[in-house]
Scaffold this motif. Structure first.
Motif, PDB file in Angstrom:
ATOM      1  N   GLU A 183      41.453  76.959   4.579  1.00 52.61           N
ATOM      2  CA  GLU A 183      40.008  77.516   4.800  1.00 52.61           C
ATOM      3  C   GLU A 183      39.509  77.040   6.106  1.00 52.61           C
ATOM      4  O   GLU A 183      38.859  78.048   6.779  1.00 52.61           O
ATOM      5  CB  GLU A 183      39.078  77.134   3.633  1.00 52.61           C
ATOM      6  N   VAL A 184      39.581  75.768   6.590  1.00 57.32           N
ATOM      7  CA  VAL A 184      38.990  75.456   7.643  1.00 57.32           C
ATOM      8  C   VAL A 184      39.558  76.285   8.901  1.00 57.32           C
ATOM      9  O   VAL A 184      38.928  76.643   9.935  1.00 57.32           O
ATOM     10  CB  VAL A 184      39.247  74.108   7.997  1.00 57.32           C
ATOM     11  N   LEU A 185      40.992  76.260   8.825  1.00 58.13           N
ATOM     12  CA  LEU A 185      41.615  76.963   9.981  1.00 58.13           C
ATOM     13  C   LEU A 185      41.334  78.406  10.088  1.00 58.13           C
ATOM     14  O   LEU A 185      41.330  79.005  11.256  1.00 58.13           O
ATOM     15  CB  LEU A 185      43.085  76.880   9.500  1.00 58.13           C
ATOM     16  N   ILE A 186      41.381  79.202   8.880  1.00 55.81           N
ATOM     17  CA  ILE A 186      40.849  80.375   8.808  1.00 55.81           C
ATOM     18  C   ILE A 186      39.667  80.667   9.439  1.00 55.81           C
ATOM     19  O   ILE A 186      39.357  81.468  10.515  1.00 55.81           O
ATOM     20  CB  ILE A 186      40.979  80.987   7.528  1.00 55.81           C
ATOM     21  N   TRP A 187      38.640  80.159   9.033  1.00 57.07           N
ATOM     22  CA  TRP A 187      36.893  80.040   9.251  1.00 57.07           C
ATOM     23  C   TRP A 187      36.798  79.833  10.917  1.00 57.07           C
ATOM     24  O   TRP A 187      36.321  80.442  11.387  1.00 57.07           O
ATOM     25  CB  TRP A 187      36.296  79.487   8.403  1.00 57.07           C
ATOM     26  N   THR A 188      37.499  78.842  11.358  1.00 57.06           N
ATOM     27  CA  THR A 188      37.230  78.188  12.502  1.00 57.06           C
ATOM     28  C   THR A 188      37.820  79.501  13.750  1.00 57.06           C
ATOM     29  O   THR A 188      37.186  79.530  14.696  1.00 57.06           O
ATOM     30  CB  THR A 188      37.794  76.967  12.945  1.00 57.06           C
ATOM     31  N   THR A 189      39.050  79.965  13.286  1.00 56.54           N
ATOM     32  CA  THR A 189      39.584  80.992  14.016  1.00 56.54           C
ATOM     33  C   THR A 189      38.702  82.290  14.066  1.00 56.54           C
ATOM     34  O   THR A 189      38.384  82.775  15.082  1.00 56.54           O
ATOM     35  CB  THR A 189      41.047  81.275  13.866  1.00 56.54           C
ATOM     36  N   VAL A 190      38.239  82.332  12.994  1.00 52.02           N
ATOM     37  CA  VAL A 190      37.402  83.748  12.831  1.00 52.02           C
ATOM     38  C   VAL A 190      36.011  83.434  13.801  1.00 52.02           C
ATOM     39  O   VAL A 190      35.410  84.546  14.414  1.00 52.02           O
ATOM     40  CB  VAL A 190      36.863  83.794  11.386  1.00 52.02           C
ATOM     41  N   GLY A 191      35.526  82.193  13.598  1.00 53.68           N
ATOM     42  CA  GLY A 191      34.484  81.870  14.455  1.00 53.68           C
ATOM     43  C   GLY A 191      34.641  82.063  15.871  1.00 53.68           C
ATOM     44  O   GLY A 191      33.832  82.691  16.688  1.00 53.68           O
ATOM     45  N   SER A 192      35.831  81.451  16.515  1.00 57.33           N
ATOM     46  CA  SER A 192      36.289  81.657  17.805  1.00 57.33           C
ATOM     47  C   SER A 192      36.317  83.335  18.426  1.00 57.33           C
ATOM     48  O   SER A 192      35.885  83.628  19.397  1.00 57.33           O
ATOM     49  CB  SER A 192      37.720  81.117  17.917  1.00 57.33           C
ATOM     50  N   VAL A 193      36.910  84.082  17.329  1.00 58.19           N
ATOM     51  CA  VAL A 193      37.087  85.434  17.681  1.00 58.19           C
ATOM     52  C   VAL A 193      35.566  86.226  17.898  1.00 58.19           C
ATOM     53  O   VAL A 193      35.544  87.032  18.647  1.00 58.19           O
ATOM     54  CB  VAL A 193      38.035  86.089  16.428  1.00 58.19           C
ATOM     55  N   VAL A 194      34.897  85.878  16.727  1.00 56.57           N
ATOM     56  CA  VAL A 194      33.645  86.460  16.922  1.00 56.57           C
ATOM     57  C   VAL A 194      32.788  86.005  18.156  1.00 56.57           C
ATOM     58  O   VAL A 194      32.158  86.850  18.760  1.00 56.57           O
ATOM     59  CB  VAL A 194      32.658  86.044  15.503  1.00 56.57           C
ATOM     60  N   GLY A 195      32.689  84.989  18.284  1.00 63.47           N
ATOM     61  CA  GLY A 195      32.001  84.358  19.723  1.00 63.47           C
ATOM     62  C   GLY A 195      32.570  84.988  20.630  1.00 63.47           C
ATOM     63  O   GLY A 195      31.795  85.618  21.738  1.00 63.47           O
ATOM     64  N   ALA A 196      33.935  85.027  20.783  1.00 66.47           N
ATOM     65  CA  ALA A 196      34.583  85.904  22.046  1.00 66.47           C
ATOM     66  C   ALA A 196      34.208  87.265  22.163  1.00 66.47           C
ATOM     67  O   ALA A 196      34.010  87.710  23.318  1.00 66.47           O
ATOM     68  CB  ALA A 196      35.969  85.543  22.008  1.00 66.47           C
ATOM     69  N   LEU A 197      34.051  87.948  21.073  1.00 68.49           N
ATOM     70  CA  LEU A 197      33.600  89.463  21.002  1.00 68.49           C
ATOM     71  C   LEU A 197      32.264  89.378  21.572  1.00 68.49           C
ATOM     72  O   LEU A 197      32.059  90.646  22.039  1.00 68.49           O
ATOM     73  CB  LEU A 197      34.030  89.840  19.793  1.00 68.49           C
ATOM     74  N   ALA A 198      31.398  88.651  21.296  1.00 68.39           N
ATOM     75  CA  ALA A 198      29.962  88.859  21.391  1.00 68.39           C
ATOM     76  C   ALA A 198      29.858  88.839  23.028  1.00 68.39           C
ATOM     77  O   ALA A 198      29.123  89.541  23.633  1.00 68.39           O
ATOM     78  CB  ALA A 198      29.269  87.684  20.983  1.00 68.39           C
ATOM     79  N   LEU A 199      30.514  87.708  23.574  1.00 67.53           N
ATOM     80  CA  LEU A 199      30.802  87.575  25.088  1.00 67.53           C
ATOM     81  C   LEU A 199      31.388  88.934  25.879  1.00 67.53           C
ATOM     82  O   LEU A 199      31.214  89.193  26.849  1.00 67.53           O
ATOM     83  CB  LEU A 199      31.464  86.280  25.608  1.00 67.53           C
ATOM     84  N   TYR A 200      32.417  89.227  24.929  1.00 71.27           N
ATOM     85  CA  TYR A 200      33.336  90.568  25.649  1.00 71.27           C
ATOM     86  C   TYR A 200      32.250  91.631  25.687  1.00 71.27           C
ATOM     87  O   TYR A 200      32.141  92.395  26.673  1.00 71.27           O
ATOM     88  CB  TYR A 200      34.243  90.719  24.700  1.00 71.27           C
ATOM     89  N   GLY A 201      31.259  91.567  24.604  1.00 78.06           N
ATOM     90  CA  GLY A 201      30.141  92.839  24.657  1.00 78.06           C
ATOM     91  C   GLY A 201      29.238  92.768  25.777  1.00 78.06           C
ATOM     92  O   GLY A 201      28.899  93.786  26.127  1.00 78.06           O
ATOM     93  N   LEU A 202      28.987  91.145  26.226  1.00 78.24           N
ATOM     94  CA  LEU A 202      28.066  91.158  27.330  1.00 78.24           C
ATOM     95  C   LEU A 202      28.698  91.530  28.790  1.00 78.24           C
ATOM     96  O   LEU A 202      28.068  92.171  29.214  1.00 78.24           O
ATOM     97  CB  LEU A 202      27.681  89.333  27.216  1.00 78.24           C
ATOM     98  N   GLY A 203      30.082  91.226  28.664  1.00 80.02           N
ATOM     99  CA  GLY A 203      30.639  91.851  29.863  1.00 80.02           C
ATOM    100  C   GLY A 203      30.776  93.259  30.044  1.00 80.02           C
ATOM    101  O   GLY A 203      30.490  93.674  30.907  1.00 80.02           O
TER     102      GLY A 203
END
Length: 215
Positions: free
Chosen positions: A62-82
């Motif tokens: 559960e931890v491995l899945i959710w932390t990786t999902v969190g990383s992708v979500v945060g990265a996509l937000a910054l991708y959107g900013l770019g």
């Protein structure tokens, strides 16, 4: 207690509070926030989440899945900013920065066109660059599927290393932060040296041009 210990305790307490309230999702939210605000250290949050899994509070998978999902979500937000910033705004900003030339930006774009995929993948495993690399990817409009898959792969590796370290170290999970801190200082030192070297070279170039004009 020194300031470093106080900051560690504050971040740890915040992460624990999120995980107690939201479970594995809380770990994901903490990591998404870490992507958006790099001063929040994943080197503390991830091992702590692993320790929680070792205690049975959370499931390891559960931890491995959710932390990786969190990383992708945060990265996509910054991708959107770019993507919102775009090349036109980037050039306009670069044109106002002292010592920076448009040619510097063009060379950076050319480099990213050749090595962008590797930069996104390996950048997920380097402090500071973990967040920043998403912005040029958005500016250059790297295909979203490719960006997401590269981010997912790189984040999964980075997160797994730290979560598993916390899981197996147990109550000594905080030891990971000490070693990760050394790596981060090395990265910051290399970046600082590179920036200083670039500034010195650029200032010398400007001086030579002025001397040539005066002559």
């Amino acid at each position: 207690m020194d300031a470093g210990a106080e900051n560690l305790n504050a971040v740890a307490a915040w992460a624990v509070s999120l995980m107690e309230t939201l479970g594995g999702l809380g770990a994901g939210v903490a990591i998404a926030a870490e992507n958006l605000f790099p001063p929040l250290p994943s080197e503390i949050i991830l091992p702590l989440a692993g320790f929680a899994a070792a205690q049975g509070t959370l499931g390891l998978f559960e931890v491995l899945i959710w932390t990786t999902v969190g990383s992708v979500v945060g990265a996509l937000a910054l991708y959107g900013l770019g993507a919102w910033l775009g090349r036109r705004r980037m050039y306009a900003i670069a044109d106002r920065i002292p010592l920076l030339k448009i040619q510097d930006v063009e060379r950076t774009e050319a480099w990213f066109a050749r090595h962008g995929s590797k930069a996104v993948f390996f950048g997920r495993m380097i402090p500071i660059f973990r967040s920043l690399i998403s912005i040029p990817a958005g500016i250059e409009r790297m295909p979203l599927v490719r960006f997401t898959l590269l981010t997912l792969a790189g984040s999964a590796i980075w997160n797994s290393i730290f979560v598993l370290a916390g899981f197996f170290l147990g109550a000594n999970w905080h030891v990971v932060e000490d070693y990760a801190g050394i790596f981060q200082k090395i990265v910051i030192g290399v970046v600082a040296v590179a920036v200083i070297t670039w500034i010195v070279v650029r200032v010398r170039q400007l001086r030579r041009r002025r001397l040539a004009v005066d002559a």
